[in-house]
Each structure stands twice: as C-alpha cells, then as structure tokens.
Design an enzyme around this catalytic site. Structure first.
Site, short mmCIF file in Angstrom:
data_model
loop_
_atom_site.label_atom_id
_atom_site.label_comp_id
_atom_site.label_asym_id
_atom_site.label_seq_id
_atom_site.Cartn_x
_atom_site.Cartn_y
_atom_site.Cartn_z
N CYS A 1 44.19 37.39 33.32
CA CYS A 1 44.33 37.41 35.18
C CYS A 1 43.12 36.79 35.94
O CYS A 1 42.66 36.10 35.19
CB CYS A 1 44.96 38.86 35.88
SG CYS A 1 45.13 38.12 37.78
N HIS B 1 50.03 39.44 33.08
CA HIS B 1 49.77 40.64 32.65
C HIS B 1 49.97 41.43 31.43
O HIS B 1 51.99 41.62 31.43
CB HIS B 1 49.59 41.91 33.92
CG HIS B 1 48.74 41.87 34.78
ND1 HIS B 1 48.00 42.25 35.37
CD2 HIS B 1 48.71 40.92 35.83
CE1 HIS B 1 47.08 41.79 35.98
NE2 HIS B 1 47.60 40.77 36.90
N GLU C 1 49.89 43.12 29.92
CA GLU C 1 49.71 45.47 30.07
C GLU C 1 51.01 45.93 30.73
O GLU C 1 51.81 47.02 30.37
CB GLU C 1 48.41 45.99 29.95
CG GLU C 1 48.50 45.25 31.51
CD GLU C 1 48.18 44.43 31.72
OE1 GLU C 1 47.68 43.69 30.85
OE2 GLU C 1 47.10 44.52 33.55
#
Lengths: 251, 194
Positions: B77, B176, B178
C-alpha cells in the site's frame, strides 16, 4: 471490477455480540471472534464491530478484542463505539483494527475527523451517522440513536466528507431492527451529495432488501447484523442472488 | 526464515504480523538498520499520509537504507507508493526504486478512496504463482501508481493502474495481502518462498 460489499456487523457489549430491536432490547448472539471467523469463511467482505455500550459507559477501547479478531481473520474490519480522540484511534489501529468509525464524538467535535484523517489517512476513518426522520427531515442522532440533534443529515454528510472521512456508515434509526428494508431514498440522496463510499445500515430483513440498497439506494456496501447472526440469510446465497441481478460481488 | 517488518509508526502494522503468524512465520517489528539488513525478508508496510510517513523514514535514516537492501522486500500500500519516484500526496519525493509516479484518483463519478475488493490481472511473476487471473484483492487507497515497465499486476478503477510492481529484489503491492483472504495468503507464501 470493484464489487459491492456485504458487511456483517457485530454489536458488542461486554465482549459479547448482541443485537437489539431498535437498539433497546438486546439478545446474546455469541462470541465475537468465533462469529468473525465464521463470517470471513462464509464470504463476508468486511466486518464492523460496534461497541454499542461505549457511548454511554465511556468505555474507551476494545483493544483486547480487536487484537483477538485481528489474529484470527484475514479480511478487513472496522471498530467503533466510544471513540473520541486521536489516542483512542491510535490504540485500536496498533492492536490491529483496519479502520475506526467515529459517531457522536465527531458531531460534538467535528475537528476530530480532520485530525484523524491527517494523522492516519482518510482510508481508515469511517464516519458513522445515525439519523431519523422528524417532521419529514432527516436529523442526526447521538449516543446510539438516543439523543436527537438539530443537525440535518444532508448537511452533515457533506461536512464529514469535506473534513476527510474516507467512508460513511449511514444507519436509519427508523429502519434499524425493523427488517423492512434499508432507507433507500435517503441513501440515494446522500450518494448524490458525496463522493466517498457509503455503507447502508438498518432494516435488512430479506435478500431483496440488499438488492434494493445497491440498485435503488446506490450504496457501496450493505451492513446487517441479526439476519446473519441468526442465519436467516446466508452470505453465499445472498451474493449469488446479487450476482443474478447483475450487482457485482466477490464470490 | 526471519522476517523484518519495518516499523516507522505507520498505522496498522499488526495485521501483516498476524498474517505471517498464521503462516507460521514470526516477524519482528523493527526500525533497527542491523535487524532489517540481516533479515531474510523485509516487509515495508504503511497506511496513512505519504509526506508524514516519508518524514518518519528520514528521521530514522530508513529512507537511505531501504533502497540498498538485497533480500526480497515487499512494500504494501503506502509502502509501495513510497518506493516510487514521486507521489502527489503531500507532493512527496519517493525512494525512487520503481520508475513511476503516484497520482490521485480524479475520475468522476468514481468514488475516492477506491475501497473494497477488486480483481487483478498479473504477469507470470513468481509473486503471483498459483493465483488465478481475476483474483480478488482488498483495496483501500486514494492514490495509484501509474503503469510502467515494472508493473507485474494491474487493476481497473476508471483507468488501469499498477497494483503490483517489481524491480530486482523489490516488490510492491497496492492491495493488502494480509486482508485479502485466500489470494492474499498465497501471495504472502509466494513472497516467503522467493
């Protein structure tokens, strides 16, 4: 293609998930971490945790719960309830929250929105607004919808967007808990006024209600609690139905 | 396998640590040059505002260290955006690893930030091994990196932009991983296997 989001909301009180009818009567619907995992597995796009007791009880953080949730799930989640300062937000983000939602505190001190978006970026600042129609006008309400204000919803949403909120979570108090559908007319009106994503909240009862929130209410995401908690609507069948109606969703 | 997550006070860095934990890989949050240099993998995370993030990197000398790293580095990001030449956000000069610029989304009537799940098209880069074309990733950003020679993943939001970049040992993703469910997990596993 960017998809419309389905967001189960976990209302939290004393570390447990609850959901009330019109925010007053509460029923226990389970363990938040377990529910969060279940929703992530079933295809929820995001989760929202709202500490509904927070405004009244001045409970500052859900830090411990936030950490447990962040450990367990791999989809984004927002935390709200009782957030009134930059420090509150810092703690929640440090514990693994992806976004925070501010509500009453933002109305009381609108500069908080500016401060949060400057420090953490607007992408993690969700402005939650509870509103209710009074004599045909949508008025902003505080403290979980209990305290009316003179503030006009349409003015307020423009102000929060301009102050740097990254997303708007609009709950219609007239619809919340009724299972009669979202406030689609008001949603569409808000959508014409601001250029940030809008989460529709309050009133979900059937799959058609979600279709309407996207098609008529122009919402970017739709949030609901009890229909998911009590398995009245399965996220997978909801998404299949949305796709049937050419509403893009992640499968 | 040692993984260092660069800690420069940039918002939520727990998520990526927890994601690695779920893969059985403990990661260290650190701003120490020696720890970062010696790690097998480095993750350069970031949410927040570009100019203040860059100030923090400079204050700790990390702006000079990151471009000299030789192990696989993954910017996520804002981390990825700061690895580019320049970003319009706060008119900030980047680390210049990726030869591209970061612009603000200004495409009416599309909303800003670009928020939610969107589909990615990618090259045969090892970073995307086992990930289907058109897989969904979670996005939340108001600025985008323009397409360039180093683009290994692209996404459409009113225009095509770089959702993944690679130059030598440096990788960057706008999404993202994650927070991107199965595709994100696969991508992180791929990064650990590079």
């Amino acid at each position: 293609m960017l998809t419309k989001r389905i967001i189960p909301c976990l209302d939290i009180k004393d570390g447990r998930t609850v959901k009330g009818v019109n925010f007053v009567q509460l029923r226990d619907a389970g363990d938040p971490v377990e529910l969060a995992q279940r929703y992530a597995n079933e295809g929820a796009d995001e989760l929202v945790f709202l500490d509904i007791s927070a405004s009244e009880e001045r409970r500052k953080t859900l830090a411990k719960l936030v950490k447990e949730v962040a450990r367990a799930i791999d989809i984004p989640f927002t935390v709200g309830g009782g957030i009134s300062s930059v420090e509150d937000v810092d703690i929640l983000l440090q514990h693994g929250a992806d976004k925070v939602s501010v509500n009453s505190a933002a109305v009381r001190q609108p500069d908080l929105i500016n401060a949060l978006s400057q420090k953490f970026g607007s992408q993690c600042v969700v402005c939650a607004v509870d509103a209710k129609q009074i004599a045909g006008q949508w008025k902003v309400h505080l403290v979980g919808g209990k305290v009316p204000t003179e503030i006009d919803l349409m003015d307020w949403v423009q102000e929060v967007a301009q102050r740097g909120a990254g997303e708007l979570l609009f709950t219609s108090m007239d619809h919340d808990g009724t299972k009669n559908g979202f406030a689609n007319r008001a949603l569409a009106e808000v959508a014409d006024l601001i250029n940030i994503p809008i989460i529709a909240s309050g009133g979900a009862g059937t799959i058609n209600h979600f279709i309407d929130a996207f098609a008529l209410g122009k919402a970017d995401a739709a949030l609901a609690a009890s229909v998911f908690h009590y398995k009245e609507i399965e996220i997978k069948s909801l998404k299949a139905a949305l796709l049937d109606r050419q509403i893009p969703v992640r499968l | 396998m040692s993984v260092a997550i660069i800690d420069y006070g940039a918002g939520n860095i727990q998520s990526i640590r927890f994601a690695l934990e779920r893969l059985g890989v403990p990661a260290i949050l650190t701003d120490q040059a020696a720890v970062i240099t010696n790690a097998d993998r480095v993750i350069f995370p970031g949410v927040g505002e570009a100019s203040s993030a860059m100030e923090k990197l400079k204050a700790s000398g990390l702006d000079a260290l990151i471009p000299t790293l030789t192990q696989p580095v993954l910017g996520i990001c804002l981390g990825m955006q700061l690895m580019c030449n320049h970003t319009e956000e706060g008119n900030t000069k980047g680390l210049g690893i990726f030869d591209t610029s970061v612009k603000r989304f200004e495409i009416k009537p599309l909303k800003v930030p670009h928020m939610g799940w969107n589909t990615s098209q990618h090259t045969t880069s090892k970073l995307f091994e086992g990930i289907n074309q058109g897989s969904y990733f979670y996005m939340v950003h108001s600025y985008y990196a323009q397409l360039c020679e180093e683009t290994i993943g692209r996404m459409d939001y009113g225009l095509n932009f770089s959702t993944a970049l690679q130059k030598d040992n440096f990788y960057g993703v706008q999404f993202h991983p994650e927070k991107s469910s199965d595709a994100g997990v696969q991508l992180l596993q791929n990064f650990l296997k590079l």
